[in-house]
Write an enzyme that holds these catalytic residues in place. Structure first.
Site, PDB file in Angstrom:
ATOM      1  N   GLU A 107      49.394  15.995  16.559  1.00  0.00           N
ATOM      2  CA  GLU A 107      50.589  15.351  17.129  1.00  0.00           C
ATOM      3  C   GLU A 107      50.423  13.827  17.204  1.00  0.00           C
ATOM      4  OE1 GLU A 107      52.954  17.206  20.039  1.00  0.00           O
ATOM      5  OE2 GLU A 107      52.202  19.207  19.595  1.00  0.00           O
TER       6      GLU A 107
ATOM      7  N   SER B 193      44.811   9.252  17.722  1.00  0.00           N
ATOM      8  CA  SER B 193      44.722   8.239  18.784  1.00  0.00           C
ATOM      9  C   SER B 193      45.178   6.864  18.284  1.00  0.00           C
ATOM     10  CB  SER B 193      43.290   8.158  19.314  1.00  0.00           C
ATOM     11  OG  SER B 193      43.037   9.292  20.105  1.00  0.00           O
TER      12      SER B 193
ATOM     13  N   GLY C 190      50.074  12.917   6.763  1.00  0.00           N
ATOM     14  CA  GLY C 190      49.693  13.285   8.128  1.00  0.00           C
ATOM     15  C   GLY C 190      50.213  12.222   9.071  1.00  0.00           C
TER      16      GLY C 190
ATOM     17  N   GLY D 289      19.999  22.647  28.060  1.00  0.00           N
ATOM     18  CA  GLY D 289      19.882  23.404  26.808  1.00  0.00           C
ATOM     19  C   GLY D 289      20.872  24.564  26.744  1.00  0.00           C
TER      20      GLY D 289
ATOM     21  N   TRP E 210      48.223  22.663   7.891  1.00  0.00           N
ATOM     22  CA  TRP E 210      47.821  22.533   9.300  1.00  0.00           C
ATOM     23  C   TRP E 210      48.842  23.114  10.275  1.00  0.00           C
ATOM     24  CZ3 TRP E 210      43.157  20.912   8.451  1.00  0.00           C
ATOM     25  CH2 TRP E 210      42.879  19.821   7.617  1.00  0.00           C
TER      26      TRP E 210
ATOM     27  N   SER F  38      53.507  18.372   8.768  1.00  0.00           N
ATOM     28  CA  SER F  38      52.409  17.789   7.983  1.00  0.00           C
ATOM     29  C   SER F  38      52.245  18.426   6.609  1.00  0.00           C
ATOM     30  CB  SER F  38      51.083  17.934   8.732  1.00  0.00           C
ATOM     31  OG  SER F  38      51.165  17.338   9.986  1.00  0.00           O
TER      32      SER F  38
ATOM     33  N   GLY G  56      56.278  16.636  22.810  1.00  0.00           N
ATOM     34  CA  GLY G  56      55.094  17.446  22.518  1.00  0.00           C
ATOM     35  C   GLY G  56      53.808  16.782  22.972  1.00  0.00           C
ATOM     36  N   ARG G  57      53.767  15.463  22.872  1.00  0.00           N
ATOM     37  CA  ARG G  57      52.531  14.740  23.222  1.00  0.00           C
ATOM     38  C   ARG G  57      52.163  14.910  24.690  1.00  0.00           C
ATOM     39  NH1 ARG G  57      54.682  10.498  19.324  1.00  0.00           N
ATOM     40  NH2 ARG G  57      53.699  11.441  17.506  1.00  0.00           N
TER      41      ARG G  57
ATOM     42  N   GLY H 153      49.206  15.397   1.806  1.00  0.00           N
ATOM     43  CA  GLY H 153      49.229  13.948   1.574  1.00  0.00           C
ATOM     44  C   GLY H 153      49.953  13.170   2.656  1.00  0.00           C
TER      45      GLY H 153
HETATM   46  C1  LIG Z   1      44.140  22.195  14.327  1.00  0.00           C
HETATM   47  C2  LIG Z   1      45.306  21.413  13.833  1.00  0.00           C
HETATM   48  C3  LIG Z   1      46.589  21.838  14.129  1.00  0.00           C
HETATM   49  C4  LIG Z   1      47.690  21.142  13.646  1.00  0.00           C
HETATM   50  N1  LIG Z   1      48.962  21.611  13.889  1.00  0.00           N
HETATM   51  C5  LIG Z   1      50.020  21.029  13.264  1.00  0.00           C
HETATM   52  C6  LIG Z   1      51.323  21.614  13.352  1.00  0.00           C
HETATM   53  O1  LIG Z   1      51.538  22.625  14.024  1.00  0.00           O
HETATM   54  N2  LIG Z   1      52.333  21.036  12.657  1.00  0.00           N
HETATM   55  C7  LIG Z   1      52.161  19.928  11.888  1.00  0.00           C
HETATM   56  O2  LIG Z   1      53.111  19.469  11.293  1.00  0.00           O
HETATM   57  N3  LIG Z   1      50.926  19.339  11.801  1.00  0.00           N
HETATM   58  C8  LIG Z   1      49.867  19.870  12.463  1.00  0.00           C
HETATM   59  N4  LIG Z   1      48.611  19.310  12.354  1.00  0.00           N
HETATM   60  C9  LIG Z   1      48.430  18.101  11.535  1.00  0.00           C
HETATM   61  C10 LIG Z   1      48.110  16.871  12.360  1.00  0.00           C
HETATM   62  O3  LIG Z   1      49.235  16.440  13.055  1.00  0.00           O
HETATM   63  C11 LIG Z   1      47.524  15.826  11.394  1.00  0.00           C
HETATM   64  O4  LIG Z   1      46.244  16.283  11.012  1.00  0.00           O
HETATM   65  C12 LIG Z   1      47.439  14.458  12.048  1.00  0.00           C
HETATM   66  O5  LIG Z   1      48.713  13.915  12.231  1.00  0.00           O
HETATM   67  C13 LIG Z   1      46.595  13.482  11.212  1.00  0.00           C
HETATM   68  O6  LIG Z   1      46.992  13.490   9.875  1.00  0.00           O
HETATM   69  P1  LIG Z   1      45.882  13.621   8.728  1.00  0.00           P
HETATM   70  O7  LIG Z   1      45.056  14.795   9.054  1.00  0.00           O
HETATM   71  O8  LIG Z   1      46.573  13.605   7.421  1.00  0.00           O
HETATM   72  O9  LIG Z   1      44.982  12.338   8.889  1.00  0.00           O
HETATM   73  P2  LIG Z   1      45.275  10.905   8.252  1.00  0.00           P
HETATM   74  O10 LIG Z   1      46.683  10.498   8.519  1.00  0.00           O
HETATM   75  O11 LIG Z   1      44.793  10.886   6.854  1.00  0.00           O
HETATM   76  O12 LIG Z   1      44.316   9.992   9.132  1.00  0.00           O
HETATM   77  C14 LIG Z   1      42.915   9.844   8.866  1.00  0.00           C
HETATM   78  C15 LIG Z   1      42.393   8.717   9.757  1.00  0.00           C
HETATM   79  O13 LIG Z   1      43.036   7.486   9.418  1.00  0.00           O
HETATM   80  C16 LIG Z   1      43.621   6.920  10.569  1.00  0.00           C
HETATM   81  N5  LIG Z   1      44.854   6.210  10.216  1.00  0.00           N
HETATM   82  C17 LIG Z   1      45.875   6.672   9.425  1.00  0.00           C
HETATM   83  N6  LIG Z   1      46.837   5.750   9.355  1.00  0.00           N
HETATM   84  C18 LIG Z   1      46.435   4.698  10.099  1.00  0.00           C
HETATM   85  C19 LIG Z   1      47.009   3.429  10.428  1.00  0.00           C
HETATM   86  N7  LIG Z   1      48.221   3.062  10.002  1.00  0.00           N
HETATM   87  N8  LIG Z   1      46.307   2.604  11.243  1.00  0.00           N
HETATM   88  C20 LIG Z   1      45.077   2.957  11.699  1.00  0.00           C
HETATM   89  N9  LIG Z   1      44.489   4.148  11.439  1.00  0.00           N
HETATM   90  C21 LIG Z   1      45.164   5.002  10.644  1.00  0.00           C
HETATM   91  C22 LIG Z   1      43.885   8.086  11.502  1.00  0.00           C
HETATM   92  O14 LIG Z   1      43.985   7.684  12.854  1.00  0.00           O
HETATM   93  C23 LIG Z   1      42.667   8.963  11.233  1.00  0.00           C
HETATM   94  O15 LIG Z   1      41.591   8.498  12.003  1.00  0.00           O
HETATM   95  C24 LIG Z   1      47.492  19.969  12.862  1.00  0.00           C
HETATM   96  C25 LIG Z   1      46.196  19.534  12.587  1.00  0.00           C
HETATM   97  C26 LIG Z   1      45.109  20.251  13.044  1.00  0.00           C
HETATM   98  C27 LIG Z   1      43.723  19.776  12.687  1.00  0.00           C
END
Ligand SMILES: Cc1cc2nc3c(=O)[nH]c(=O)nc-3n(C[C@H](O)[C@H](O)[C@H](O)COP(=O)(O)OP(=O)(O)OC[C@H]3O[C@@H](n4cnc5c(N)ncnc54)[C@H](O)[C@@H]3O)c2cc1C
Length: 388
Positions: free
Chosen positions: A370, A373, A138, A347, A163, A133, A249-250, A136
């Site tokens: 990973e 939802s 995710g 509480g 992340w 990740s 992983g999932r 820009g």
């Molecule tokens: C505690 C933590 C640990 C993590 N560990 C790792 C790690 O070890 N390695 C790594 O690589 N990453 C890691 N991540 C990153 C994680 O995989 C991403 O945060 C995740 O994939 C979501 O990406 P984003 O945060 O950019 O959200 P975004 O992609 O910006 O999503 C924001 C919202 O938009 C929705 N959305 C986006 N696209 C669509 C679509 N096409 N259709 C419908 N809804 C959509 C999403 O479901 C979400 O609700 C970690 C994150 C956290 C918070």
């Protein structure tokens, strides 16, 4: 005697699985349990516990014995993650990332030299992290911009990752970068990056809602030098490495969610039996009993999904749809179980004096990392509907 001519029930364990599960459960309760609250407050994992994970062979569960690992199947990794998460979901994810993402990627895509060099380290003391990740990119993971340029016998990497679980303590990173942004996902390449490589730095650590003892950090790559021989798999095939490791992983995240929901439910049951209102334990009220029965049923369904997906993987049968369903459903169940258990505590559940609020906070991540939802639903829809 069980009838061995019949397919085994999913929840039936082999003797080896049973013993392993019990030993991890005892270890988690006795050794991790006393530190859970303080690690959560401090936002830091006990280094000594990490050492003990290695001593117990929990960090190389599937690594072949020839490389110093335990030589077990994927299902054992899942059992370990579940049992650890019952006590602490941070412990669960540390072990999960090591086994289901990093070790799996090295075993599957590493060449002989890479396997001989890195697998013994992973089994004996090196913590790994998985860096896909970016700020820009995710859900749209293949929009990553970290750049890798070949200069002589090494790649020069520039960019930032965000992340990254385990990053504060890790010495080895499976890191994804593009060799040519114009190629789109076909430019993405996986690299094995050691923390000591010039130009590599671990950046800011996140201050999180839950799984606070598990480190989540930024990585900064400034002319980071990675030897050419540290490409994992082939140039331009990083997308395949990431998709395939994340599929496995999932199931691990499903196990983490089932584990923490079990821990929460057990604590809720215990509390309900001890807490008296209207002259009797609240466990005698049908409203409480029905809630617990409902949550236990949901949890059982989630556990069956996790076990079935893991057993499918071990049997080398297709499991991608089941893995997505597992993560989607288990994280939903975990959120529901932990939320309702918190209410059973009344509480007191809202305070840090009892474990309920931490389980609730920890559950939230299951729907995010990973693949969120919505991303799981997208995969499931594609696989059940074909061309839409
Ligand atoms: C505690 C933590 C640990 C993590 N560990 C790792 C790690 O070890 N390695 C790594 O690589 N990453 C890691 N991540 C990153 C994680 O995989 C991403 O945060 C995740 O994939 C979501 O990406 P984003 O945060 O950019 O959200 P975004 O992609 O910006 O999503 C924001 C919202 O938009 C929705 N959305 C986006 N696209 C669509 C679509 N096409 N259709 C419908 N809804 C959509 C999403 O479901 C979400 O609700 C970690 C994150 C956290 C918070």
């Amino acid at each position: 005697m069980p009838d061995l001519s019949m397919p085994a029930p999913l929840t039936q364990f082999s003797e080896e699985e049973q013993m392993f599960r019990e030993s991890v459960r005892e270890f988690a309760q006795a050794k991790i349990g006393p530190h859970v609250h303080s690690m959560d407050q401090a936002g830091k994992f006990e280094p000594d516990l990490l050492r003990q994970f290695f001593d117990m062979n929990l960090m190389g569960i599937e690594i072949p014995e020839a490389y110093g690992g335990a030589g077990c199947g994927f299902f054992m990794s899942i059992l370990a993650v579940e049992e650890l998460s019952r006590v602490d979901a941070s412990a669960g994810v540390i072990v999960d990332v090591q086994n289901t993402l990093v070790n799996n990627a090295l075993m599957r895509w590493g060449n002989d030299t890479q396997r001989s060099r890195y697998l013994p380290q992973m089994a004996s003391g090196t913590l790994g992290a998985y860096a896909l990740s970016e700020a820009g990119s995710g859900s749209d993971a293949f929009a990553l911009t970290t750049r890798a340029e070949l200069k002589g016998d090494r790649y020069i990497l520039n960019g930032q990752k965000l992340w990254i679980t385990n990053a504060a303590e890790a010495d080895l990173f499976i890191l994804f970068a593009t060799v040519d942004p114009a190629l789109g996902y076909k430019g993405i390449t996986a690299f094995i990056v050691e923390k000591s490589f010039p130009g590599f730095q671990v950046g800011k650590k996140e201050d999180k809602l839950g799984i606070r003892a598990s480190s989540t950090c930024e990585l900064v790559l400034e002319n980071c030098e990675v030897p050419r021989e540290n490409i994992l798999g082939e140039v331009g095939k990083g997308y395949k490495v990431s998709i395939e490791t994340l599929n496995e992983g999932r199931i691990g995240i499903g196990a983490q969610m089932v584990g923490l929901a079990s821990g929460a439910l057990e604590s809720g049951i215990q509390y309900a039996k001890g807490r008296e209102q209207f002259g009797q334990p609240i466990a005698r009220f049908q409203a409480i009993q029905f809630q617990i029965a409902e949550l236990a049923t949901q949890l059982e369904a989630a556990r069956l999904l996790v076990y079935n997906a893991a057993r499918l993987k071990d049997a080398r049968l297709p499991f991608v749809k089941e893995a997505a369903m597992t993560k989607y459903f288990s994280s939903q169940v975990a959120e529901k179980v932990t939320s309702q258990v918190l209410e059973i505590f009344g509480g007191y559940g809202y305070t840090k004096d009892y474990p309920a609020e931490k389980y609730f906070r920890d559950s939230k991540i299951g729907k995010i990392y990973e693949g969120t939802s919505f991303m799981q639903l997208q995969t499931i829809a594609k696989l059940v509907m074909g061309d839409r």
